[in-house]
Write an enzyme that holds these catalytic residues in place. Structure first.
Site, PDB file in Angstrom:
ATOM      1  N   ARG A   1       0.834  -1.210   0.000  1.00 20.64           N
ATOM      2  CA  ARG A   1       0.000   0.000   0.000  1.00 20.64           C
ATOM      3  C   ARG A   1       0.867   1.258   0.000  1.00 20.64           C
ATOM      4  NH1 ARG A   1      -5.465   1.794   1.020  1.00 20.64           N
ATOM      5  NH2 ARG A   1      -6.218  -0.352   1.022  1.00 20.64           N
TER       6      ARG A   1
ATOM      7  N   GLU B   1      -9.294   6.364   7.487  1.00 14.21           N
ATOM      8  CA  GLU B   1      -7.852   6.525   7.298  1.00 14.21           C
ATOM      9  C   GLU B   1      -7.432   7.774   6.521  1.00 14.21           C
ATOM     10  OE1 GLU B   1      -6.038   2.100   7.106  1.00 14.21           O
ATOM     11  OE2 GLU B   1      -7.612   2.506   5.656  1.00 14.21           O
TER      12      GLU B   1
END
Length: 765
Positions: A311, A716
């Site tokens: 990621r 997030e």
């Protein structure tokens, strides 16, 4: 409708009155036993002797277990079975559990655990990036590389180039409620586990494996957590497994909770990174090519490090079109705690890398960093022209240009930047800085099969609604948001919906509440279940009134058929009396996702969430002390399910992100001992550390993708807005020099680092 309303958190009153029940608050049966681990005192070595006689003889001790005493699998890893619950002959970090104490009280267990005598054949510990690279100590055979275009050619022909490095520290989760578990033996060898976990199904799986029974023999329940932030995605496995094994052995309920120091010493942190970069660009600051190398310190076991590092690579572009890019990622194995999931899951580290590049390019050209950022933004949604990320996903939903322009105007960015420059010119000691940074954050699990969710909904004959889904509540307001969805589908007030604990016995095979996907996945699953029941009720009423189901409306607490109005309660009672099923399951899987992580190509994300922050800071050039004076944030939550909760998440995410990059410093000594292992030595942001002026607003607009009520994830993405603080601090430090040297401020930008950077700018270091 109940959605889109700024309702308060469903447990807010319980939180502030101290009556919200967590695992440690559950009344335990008489005879409940308590557990504690005996920990390694070296970072790497072979166990040559283990004397536990004093431990067994300690007051209240019922049993002491080592790896040899475990009945089945000795593993608590969420990935490749490389993380034994108890050490098997060797230890790999200082703080690794070696033996398990079962005692009559929590204090007795902790005291006894300190009496173990362990001797080691100590080996050199690999603690740093340099040592790991030298030893080729890594997960996977070599580095993972994603590429787009001809990077070498683009760099060679670029009019300008910069190269640099940024060191990015890790972060302790510091959830208010520590790790905890309670195992209650059931008849027939079954086990009921209460766990403070973001992933009940993972706990169920690991406990079943440790007991040698099918998953149907283990039931896991999680009502709420006092914070998680990713630290309870896999780190709770050890406590739950230990409690279950001890409960099976003793026949008694077993409970375990870490003391704060033990919690910090044993559990994993955010991955710290080193990022090297070379960027080619033109005189306007437009990037032509970027070459990144990520060095990720993963710790001793694999845990979730591979997808975290993935990621980071996937967010190496952030909000910018990179015509040519190469991202090389080294996943390094070290003798430290196994780094794990943390809010953003590697994305913040990747984003910080490209934001450093933007800042460096602007400094090299003497331009406003915002102008350089704007020159590189992805095109707006209507004019994207097929622009792609370095991994090949078309960015077709970008609103970053409009959002940043809106925020710059709202915050009076240009005038303030000029005013700050004038102020700095006449202020020799205090220097101010300002920065605007954007975020583009991909929403979905990058492990495709995790993008699924289930739900169970009951409507009782009195019209009350019972809802259960696979998501977990950790204070973020997920349960209320999903209850708002259920209430809206039935057209009733949210008070009609009972929010119940997450339970593997009700909804199986759940994914972790992570990747900012809780509302997206579980909201859609609950919608599907509610719609099934509502459609049955509508069909029943339509037949009764000789009309079509589409003519039946659920709104305002009533069910309307033509000129007839029923209360929802009356319809529920009628449906029950006419043998209409009022219970249904719901299921949802995220569409459009197609991802090959080995090739680094495809569409790993359903959509992107966007946002931006302007932060203004002041530093004391004599001490490095600093303050955030003002922050303005504009964040894209799509059509928000609950603006009050979403704004709270944005505020909290920003402060946590700013803490990561300023005050939160993890320090290991040369032996591999974590020295910052308590609130006395590890500084999380306090209320006084928040910006003096803090303006937060949600960007107006709907998600172009068909998410639940066209909302966007908000867990997030806002964390990354804290990057604006680091860049503002860099701007303030730059004011101490003549512009001939780039600041290159590492993170966390503690007062000590800021002071050293100031001295460099002044030519004194």
């Amino acid at each position: 409708m109940s959605v889109a309303k700024p309702l308060p958190h469903d447990a807010a009153a319980l939180h502030v009155t101290g009556t919200a029940r967590y695992v440690d608050d559950i009344p335990t049966p008489r005879g409940t036993l308590h557990l504690a681990f005996g920990l390694s005192t070296v970072a790497h070595g072979t166990i040559t002797g283990l004397d536990l006689a004093q431990v067994r003889a300690a007051p209240g001790v019922v049993a002491v277990l080592t790896a040899e005493d475990l009945p089945f699998a000795n593993d608590v890893s969420p990935s490749v079975h490389d993380e034994p619950l108890l050490a098997t002959g060797s230890v790999h970090y200082l703080g690794q559990p070696i033996f398990l104490v079962v005692a009559e009280s929590h204090l007795q267990a902790r005291k006894a655990a300190r009496l173990g005598k362990v001797s080691y054949d100590e080996k050199p510990a690999i603690l740093t990036v340099e040592a790991a690279m030298a030893a080729d100590s890594r997960f996977e055979d070599g580095p993972r590389i994603y590429t787009k275009g001809d990077v070498e050619a683009a760099l060679a022909t670029a009019p300008r180039r910069v190269s640099g490095r940024i060191e990015i520290g890790g972060q302790e989760h510091f959830y208010l409620e520590g790790q905890a578990a309670l195992a209650l033996p059931q008849e027939g060898g079954d086990m009921l586990v209460h766990s403070s976990t973001q992933h009940p199904t993972e706990i169920q799986h690991k406990v079943a494996e440790a007991l040698g029974i099918p998953m149907h023999g283990v039931r896991v329940e999680t009502r709420r957590m006092g914070g998680g932030f990713g630290g309870k995605e896999s780190q709770g496995n050890a406590l739950a497994v230990a409690c279950a094994v001890a409960a099976r052995l003793t026949g008694a309920p077993c409970k375990m909770r870490y003391d704060r120091d033990d919690d910090m010493v044993i559990t994993g942190k955010r991955h710290d990174f080193r990022i090297d970069y070379t960027a080619g660009f033109d005189e306007s600051g437009r990037l032509l090519a970027v070459d990144f190398t990520h060095y990720t310190r993963c710790g001793w076991a694999q845990d979730l490090s591979l997808p975290v590092a993935d990621r980071a690579m996937l967010h190496a572009d952030n909000a910018y079109l990179l015509p040519a890019a190469r991202i090389t990622s080294h996943r390094l194995k070290t003798n430290t705690q196994s780094a794990t999931a943390f809010r953003g899951f590697g994305g913040p580290q990747g984003i910080l890398g490209i934001e450093r590049v933007m800042d460096h390019v602007a400094a090299e050209l003497g331009l406003d960093p915002l102008a350089v950022r704007q020159a590189n933004f992805y095109a707006s949604a209507k004019a994207h022209g097929g622009q792609t990320t370095p991994y090949g996903q078309v960015v077709e939903d970008s609103v970053i240009r409009e959002l940043v322009a809106d925020l710059a105007a709202r915050s009076d960015y240009e005038a303030r930047r000029a005013e700050i420059a004038a102020w700095n010119a006449r202020s020799p000691i205090l220097k101010r800085g300002i920065a605007l940074t954007p975020v583009k954050f991909g929403i979905s699990f990058t492990l495709t099969h995790l993008n699924q969710a289930g739900a169970l909904v009951h409507v009782y004959q009195d019209g009350s609604i019972h809802m259960n889904h696979g998501g977990t509540e950790m204070g973020q307001g997920l349960f209320l948001k999903v209850a708002q969805v259920a209430a809206s589908r039935f057209g009733v007030p949210v008070e009609k919906v009972k929010i119940t604990a997450t339970d593997t016995g009700k909804v199986p095979n759940t994914s972790a509440t992570a990747a900012s996907s809780g509302s997206d996945l579980n909201g859609m699953a609950v919608k599907a279940a509610c719609d099934t029941i509502r459609d049955r009720m509508a069909k029943f009423l339509a037949e009764r009134h000789q009309t079509l189901p589409d003519a039946v409306r659920f709104e305002g607490g009533e069910v309307i058929v033509g000129h007839e109005r029923y209360s929802f309660e009356a319809v529920a009672k009628l449906a029950y009396e006419n043998r209409v099923s009022l219970s249904a399951t719901g299921f949802y899987k995220t569409p459009k996702i197609e991802w090959d992580r080995i090739k680094g190509a495809g569409r790993p994300f359903f959509y992107f969430a966007y946002g931006a922050a302007v932060s203004e800071v002041v530093i004391d050039t004599l001490t490095g002390e600093n303050r955030i004076l003002r922050t303005d944030i504009l964040h894209d939550a799509g059509a928000s399910l609950n603006p009050a909760l979403d704004i709270g998440q944005v505020e909290g995410g920003f402060v946590q992100g700013a803490g990561w990059l300023t005050t939160e410093e993890l320090v290991w000594d040369d032996r591999g001992a974590l020295r910052t292992h308590a609130p006395s030595t590890y500084k999380i942001p306090a209320c006084s550390d928040r910006p003096r002026i803090f303006n937060v607003a949600l960007f107006e607009g709907e998600n172009p993708e068909e998410t639940i009520y066209r909302s966007k994830a908000v867990g997030e993405p806002p964390f990354n807005l804290g990057i604006s603080v680091l860049m503002a601090l860099s701007d303030a430090v730059a004011a101490c020099g003549d512009g001939s040297r780039y600041v290159a401020l590492d993170a966390p930008a503690t007062p000590e680092r800021i002071l050293m950077a100031v001295r460099r700018q002044q030519g004194l270091g």
